[in-house]
Design an enzyme around this catalytic site. Structure first.
Site, PDB file in Angstrom:
ATOM      1  N   SER A 149       0.469  -1.263  -0.116  1.00  9.13           N
ATOM      2  CA  SER A 149       0.149  -0.352   0.117  1.00  9.13           C
ATOM      3  C   SER A 149       0.730   1.060   0.234  1.00  9.13           C
ATOM      4  O   SER A 149       0.486   2.421  -0.101  1.00  9.13           O
ATOM      5  CB  SER A 149      -1.036  -0.159   1.351  1.00  9.13           C
ATOM      6  N   HIS A 170      -3.635  -3.748  -5.275  1.00  3.72           N
ATOM      7  CA  HIS A 170      -3.251  -3.495  -3.885  1.00  3.72           C
ATOM      8  C   HIS A 170      -5.043  -4.015  -2.958  1.00  3.72           C
ATOM      9  O   HIS A 170      -6.127  -3.393  -3.632  1.00  3.72           O
ATOM     10  CB  HIS A 170      -3.456  -2.063  -3.782  1.00  3.72           C
ATOM     11  N   GLU A 182      -7.290  -1.425  -6.205  1.00  2.00           N
ATOM     12  CA  GLU A 182      -6.302  -0.909  -7.216  1.00  2.00           C
ATOM     13  C   GLU A 182      -5.032  -1.663  -7.983  1.00  2.00           C
ATOM     14  O   GLU A 182      -4.136  -2.225  -8.178  1.00  2.00           O
ATOM     15  CB  GLU A 182      -5.799  -0.093  -6.267  1.00  2.00           C
ATOM     16  N   ASN A 220      -4.958   5.915  -0.102  1.00  2.00           N
ATOM     17  CA  ASN A 220      -4.260   6.043   0.688  1.00  2.00           C
ATOM     18  C   ASN A 220      -3.851   7.741  -0.265  1.00  2.00           C
ATOM     19  O   ASN A 220      -3.566   8.463   1.088  1.00  2.00           O
ATOM     20  CB  ASN A 220      -3.687   5.520   0.770  1.00  2.00           C
TER      21      ASN A 220
END
Length: 316
Positions: A149, A170, A182, A220
């Site tokens: 991540s 991800h 992702e 994120n």
């Protein structure tokens, strides 16, 4: 005329060959490296959707714990999915578990796999060493993917000779419930690899989103500035506190996990990643805080690499 005909036939043959070589890989056999929360979750959803899975970790004890966790999770899923059919629920759990085998020797199982998904510790050097070793044993067509991540996918891909068959995949915790995935494409990732991973994610029942190899990817990159602003607001005295309590409440604390003097967050320091920052500001001077424990997973491990995303160079 005969010359023209031969040239046409050669052209068509060449086009057919190119099309065949560009054919997407149908992922049927998956090897998941890492039997922790994320790795076990990935193995579970892959097995539950008809894939053959090998789950790899360092010891049999870890793998036994992982398998037990997968079974418990499957029973929760089955209870809802087969609410009116207990027998069907048992069959679903048994069939899914039968699709998962385990191993402590990654090199011995990657030779026949279509996809290797890495979900181990967030340490660039450790991941690079793993991928470099597995690259020697994996089949030519095998795709490598990392569930990281916070680490650069390009850096991981460069530890192998299959940069065109390397990408980020991800998932989010808890994997069986969270639909988003992702799919990270580096400048070297081939379109065939990228589309194969999109198809694989959809086969898992997920909703894949495409993104470039940028710090924090999408979620994120958006989340961390939000969390950091919450930290600053609390430092300015804007954190609401329940009556009779000295502890602030809110998403920030639920996300960070236990924080306070002597906690693992406050004592952690980045390893081989100079761009990372320890937990910021005054958090470590406050009383320990409880959390829901699910936001970052049951390890209580906050991804420190996300705290300094804006200082890392963006990939073009």
């Amino acid at each position: 005329m005969a010359f023209v005909t031969r040239q046409f036939v050669r052209s068509m043959s060449s086009s057919s060959t190119a099309a065949a070589s560009a054919k997407k890989i149908l992922v049927k056999h998956v090897t998941v490296i890492g039997g922790g929360l994320m790795g076990a979750g990935i193995a579970q959803v892959a097995a539950a959707t008809g894939h053959t899975v090998v789950l790899v970790d360092q010891t049999e004890d870890i793998l036994a714990k992982s398998r037990k966790g997968i079974e418990e999770s499957l029973r929760k899923v089955a209870k809802k999915k087969f609410a009116e059919n207990p027998k069907g629920a048992d069959e679903f759990v048994a069939k899914t578990l039968s699709s998962i085998s385990t191993s402590t020797d990654a090199a011995s199982v990657v030779h026949s796999t279509d996809l290797v998904v890495e979900a181990i510790v967030e340490n660039l050097q450790v991941k690079n060493e793993l991928f470099k070793r597995l690259d020697k044993f994996a089949a030519e067509h095998t795709i490598f993917a990392s569930n990281t991540s916070s680490l650069q996918i390009t850096s991981l891909a460069n530890s192998t000779t299959r940069q065109d068959r390397f990408a980020g995949l991800h998932f989010f915790n808890p994997v069986p419930l969270m639909k988003l995935v992702e799919v990270i494409k580096t400048p070297m990732t081939s379109q065939k690899t990228f589309e194969s991973l999109l198809d694989f994610s959809r086969a898992l029942g997920k909703h894949p989103v495409a993104c470039k190899d940028t710090p924090g990817f999408i979620v994120n990159r958006l989340l961390v500035p939000y969390l950091m602003e919450a930290v600053r607001l609390c430092e300015r005295g804007s954190c609401p506190r329940p009556a009779g309590s000295s502890r602030p409440v809110g998403l920030l604390w639920e996300g960070l996990g236990p924080v306070g003097p002597g906690s693992s967050l406050c004592s952690r320091t980045p390893v081989n990643q100079p761009h990372l920052s320890p937990v910021p500001l005054s958090l470590c001077s406050q009383d320990p805080l409880d959390s829901l424990g699910d936001f970052w997973g049951d390890s209580g491990d906050f991804p420190l690499g996300h705290l300094q995303l804006q200082s890392q160079p963006e990939q073009s």
